[in-house]
Design an enzyme around this catalytic site. Structure first.
Site, PDB file in Angstrom:
ATOM      1  N   CYS A   7      -5.710   6.483  -4.072  1.00 54.51           N
ATOM      2  CA  CYS A   7      -5.272   6.162  -5.431  1.00 54.51           C
ATOM      3  C   CYS A   7      -5.905   7.199  -6.367  1.00 54.51           C
ATOM      4  O   CYS A   7      -6.265   8.286  -5.934  1.00 54.51           O
ATOM      5  CB  CYS A   7      -5.608   4.720  -5.823  1.00 54.51           C
ATOM      6  N   ARG A  13      -7.377   0.281  -6.224  1.00 52.78           N
ATOM      7  CA  ARG A  13      -6.320   0.057  -5.238  1.00 52.78           C
ATOM      8  C   ARG A  13      -6.675   0.520  -3.833  1.00 52.78           C
ATOM      9  O   ARG A  13      -6.533  -0.236  -2.866  1.00 52.78           O
ATOM     10  CB  ARG A  13      -5.023   0.741  -5.703  1.00 52.78           C
ATOM     11  N   ASP A 122      -1.633   0.406 -11.253  1.00 55.52           N
ATOM     12  CA  ASP A 122      -3.086   0.555 -11.392  1.00 55.52           C
ATOM     13  C   ASP A 122      -3.610  -0.615 -12.216  1.00 55.52           C
ATOM     14  O   ASP A 122      -3.287  -0.739 -13.397  1.00 55.52           O
ATOM     15  CB  ASP A 122      -3.414   1.874 -12.066  1.00 55.52           C
TER      16      ASP A 122
END
Length: 154
Positions: A7, A13, A122
């Site tokens: 990420c 994440r 996100d």
């Protein structure tokens, strides 16, 4: 099989994806290694975001020992598959690829799920987004062992 989850900062994440997939690998008794990284260097050396740790803990996963690191070009040599959380990070990863073989290793984590949007949002700026992200990643990671084994056998 060595898999890298990627990420932006490697604190929200991708640490969740790493923890979830490691758990699935253990359940399926697969000989896989799983790691995670970020395309940015914002949080290198830090633990996952406390909110990621909390949602992981809610589902019996401890991701507190993970430490953020930045994706590097040498990861293409070390890992068989690289799963990006969204198109932006996928583009950043692909920008470092120098061969077709390297480019073929890079996928979006949600591309195999049938989801209309292949981007994992996100959750950094949204305290309420971590549960949704966990569920998306859990679904994707549940499918990965079968998908990867199918691809490897062809």
């Amino acid at each position: 099989m060595k898999i890298l989850m990627v990420c932006l900062g490697n604190i929200c994440r991708s640490p969740l994806a790493e923890g979830i997939l490691k758990n699935k690998v253990k359940q399926h008794k697969l000989d896989w290694q799983v790691d995670s990284a970020g395309t940015g260097a914002y949080h290198v050396g830090q633990q996952p975001d406390p909110r990621s740790q909390a949602v992981a803990k809610k589902y019996g996963l401890d991701i507190s020992i993970q430490r953020a690191r930045q994706f590097r070009a040498s990861d293409f040599d070390e890992f068989d598959l690289v799963f990006a959380m969204d198109r932006s990070n996928q583009g950043n990863i692909l920008a470092l690829a120098t061969t077709q073989e390297q480019r073929e290793k890079v996928h979006l984590i949600l591309e195999f799920t049938g989801a209309a949007d292949h981007n994992v949002p996100d959750p950094y700026w949204d305290d309420n987004g971590f549960e949704q992200v966990y569920q998306m990643l859990d679904q994707a990671c549940s499918l990965l062992p079968g998908i990867v084994e199918e691809r490897v056998s062809h």
